[in-house]
Design an enzyme around this catalytic site. Structure first.
Site, PDB file in Angstrom:
ATOM      1  N   GLY A 109      37.886  35.318  37.249  1.00  0.00           N
ATOM      2  CA  GLY A 109      36.486  35.760  37.311  1.00  0.00           C
ATOM      3  C   GLY A 109      35.611  34.922  36.394  1.00  0.00           C
ATOM      4  O   GLY A 109      34.548  34.417  36.797  1.00  0.00           O
ATOM      5  N   HIS A 110      36.066  34.746  35.142  1.00  0.00           N
ATOM      6  CA  HIS A 110      35.299  33.906  34.209  1.00  0.00           C
ATOM      7  C   HIS A 110      35.271  32.455  34.699  1.00  0.00           C
ATOM      8  O   HIS A 110      34.251  31.776  34.612  1.00  0.00           O
ATOM      9  CB  HIS A 110      35.941  33.926  32.814  1.00  0.00           C
TER      10      HIS A 110
ATOM     11  N   SER B 160      39.696  41.462  31.926  1.00  0.00           N
ATOM     12  CA  SER B 160      40.639  41.163  30.830  1.00  0.00           C
ATOM     13  C   SER B 160      41.450  42.406  30.467  1.00  0.00           C
ATOM     14  O   SER B 160      42.596  42.316  30.038  1.00  0.00           O
ATOM     15  CB  SER B 160      39.885  40.684  29.594  1.00  0.00           C
TER      16      SER B 160
HETATM   17  P1  AMP Z   1      33.773  39.763  29.697  1.00  0.00           P
HETATM   18  O1  AMP Z   1      35.074  39.829  30.438  1.00  0.00           O
HETATM   19  O2  AMP Z   1      33.187  41.117  29.423  1.00  0.00           O
HETATM   20  O3  AMP Z   1      33.808  38.885  28.515  1.00  0.00           O
HETATM   21  O4  AMP Z   1      32.770  39.116  30.740  1.00  0.00           O
HETATM   22  C1  AMP Z   1      32.184  37.858  30.622  1.00  0.00           C
HETATM   23  C2  AMP Z   1      31.455  37.539  31.900  1.00  0.00           C
HETATM   24  O5  AMP Z   1      32.384  37.388  32.952  1.00  0.00           O
HETATM   25  C3  AMP Z   1      30.490  38.645  32.322  1.00  0.00           C
HETATM   26  O6  AMP Z   1      29.319  38.060  32.860  1.00  0.00           O
HETATM   27  C4  AMP Z   1      31.273  39.359  33.388  1.00  0.00           C
HETATM   28  O7  AMP Z   1      30.461  40.027  34.311  1.00  0.00           O
HETATM   29  C5  AMP Z   1      32.015  38.204  34.040  1.00  0.00           C
HETATM   30  N1  AMP Z   1      33.172  38.711  34.751  1.00  0.00           N
HETATM   31  C6  AMP Z   1      34.144  39.532  34.267  1.00  0.00           C
HETATM   32  N2  AMP Z   1      35.021  39.834  35.256  1.00  0.00           N
HETATM   33  C7  AMP Z   1      34.594  39.195  36.377  1.00  0.00           C
HETATM   34  C8  AMP Z   1      35.063  39.126  37.731  1.00  0.00           C
HETATM   35  N3  AMP Z   1      36.153  39.772  38.125  1.00  0.00           N
HETATM   36  N4  AMP Z   1      34.364  38.375  38.606  1.00  0.00           N
HETATM   37  C9  AMP Z   1      33.251  37.704  38.225  1.00  0.00           C
HETATM   38  N5  AMP Z   1      32.750  37.740  36.962  1.00  0.00           N
HETATM   39  C10 AMP Z   1      33.412  38.467  36.053  1.00  0.00           C
END
Ligand code: AMP
Length: 282
Positions: free
Chosen positions: A36-37, A186
């Site tokens: 996703g990231h 995560s």
């Molecule tokens: P984080 O995992 O909270 O650090 O998220 C960092 C960025 O990655 C944020 O903008 C999330 O929305 C994005 N993100 C997390 N999971 C996904 C996913 N499965 N698909 C797309 N973007 C994601």
């Protein structure tokens, strides 16, 4: 790929890139990178000349009883994944570098922050807006990539960038899912195999809600109750919310007459699963 740990160096480096005529893409996850990231990095790579990824587990966005210590970390793995996805810079500051002094300033987009995630996790979105405002201030003019997976956060940050005149275009990117539909996160690594299966109830509830909307159901309460019933039927899940909202204001419409966003959040064991989809009245 260059790894930077000083905020001043990060800001200066991106300034030099812009002076050289390069457009900057910013991707600010907390770390423990998954596909996703990486999709955000790849999109930034397609649309910008240079891509800067920031990796920082931001303590401000975790409540006192939340999972800051349990949040998974793997900086070496993150650096190698960011490099493979095409990042040019990774800014990975220490906590002391980001918050040399405990910040007295908070950024609150109150009407978008106090609902949904803000109600379940008080202070969380203020912590997110505050750290992202700092990163925007350091990064300067850029396009910043965020996932639709955290829909409320995306809408809030877009509004913050506009309200505070940051020279940043916030770009929303589609949610990346596993083959059975579970949105990558995560925190999913903390689900055992039974919980992993139960977690799918969230996207199943969204699918039920979406099919009601696209088949003409106009009553938001009916759609919300149908989604909540799907989650409640799973004994391992406990529902935080299941709602139909306006895609921009996040307010509850009295009737579904156009595009809406459906959001569901539930706890599976001690892991929160949040997900959302768009839908439009026929
Ligand atoms: P984080 O995992 O909270 O650090 O998220 C960092 C960025 O990655 C944020 O903008 C999330 O929305 C994005 N993100 C997390 N999971 C996904 C996913 N499965 N698909 C797309 N973007 C994601």
């Amino acid at each position: 790929m260059q790894v930077i740990d000083s905020g001043a160096t990060f800001a200066k480096t991106l300034d030099s890139e812009r002076q050289a005529g390069h457009g900057v893409g910013l991707v600010p996850p907390m770390g423990y990178l998954h596909q996703g990231h990486l999709s955000l990095i790849e999109r930034a790579r397609q649309e910008c000349d240079v891509v800067a990824v920031t990796i920082f587990v931001n303590p401000l966005q975790f409540g006192p009883t939340e999972d800051l210590d349990l949040y998974p970390r793997d900086i070496d793995g993150d650096l190698s994944k960011a490099r493979s996805a095409g990042a040019h810079y990774v800014f990975a500051p220490s906590e002391a570098e980001m918050y040399a002094r405990p910040p007295m300033t908070e950024v609150s987009v109150a009407p978008l922050e106090g609902v949904l995630e803000g109600q379940v996790r008080p202070g969380h979105l203020v912590g997110v807006a505050t750290v992202v405002a700092k990163l925007f201030a350091m990064a300067g003019r850029c396009r910043a990539y965020f996932g639709e997976k955290d829909y409320q956060q995306l809408v809030m940050l877009r509004r913050m960038a506009s309200d505070l005149s940051f020279p940043v275009e916030v770009v929303g990117c589609p949610t990346v899912r596993q083959s059975d539909g579970l949105a990558l996160s995560s925190r999913n690594v903390r689900l055992d195999s039974l919980e992993r299966r139960a977690a799918c109830v969230v996207q199943e509830a969204l699918a039920v809600g979406r099919s009601l909307v696209i088949s003409g159901e106009r009553r938001p309460g009916t759609v919300s109750r149908a989604m909540a019933a799907v989650v409640s039927a799973e004994p391992a899940a406990s529902l935080d919310y299941a709602v139909v909202v306006d895609p921009e204001t996040l307010g509850g419409p009295s009737e579904i007459t156009g595009p809406v966003r459906l959001l569901v959040a539930a706890r599976i064991g001690d892991v929160r699963i949040i997900d959302n989809v768009g839908a439009e009245a026929p």
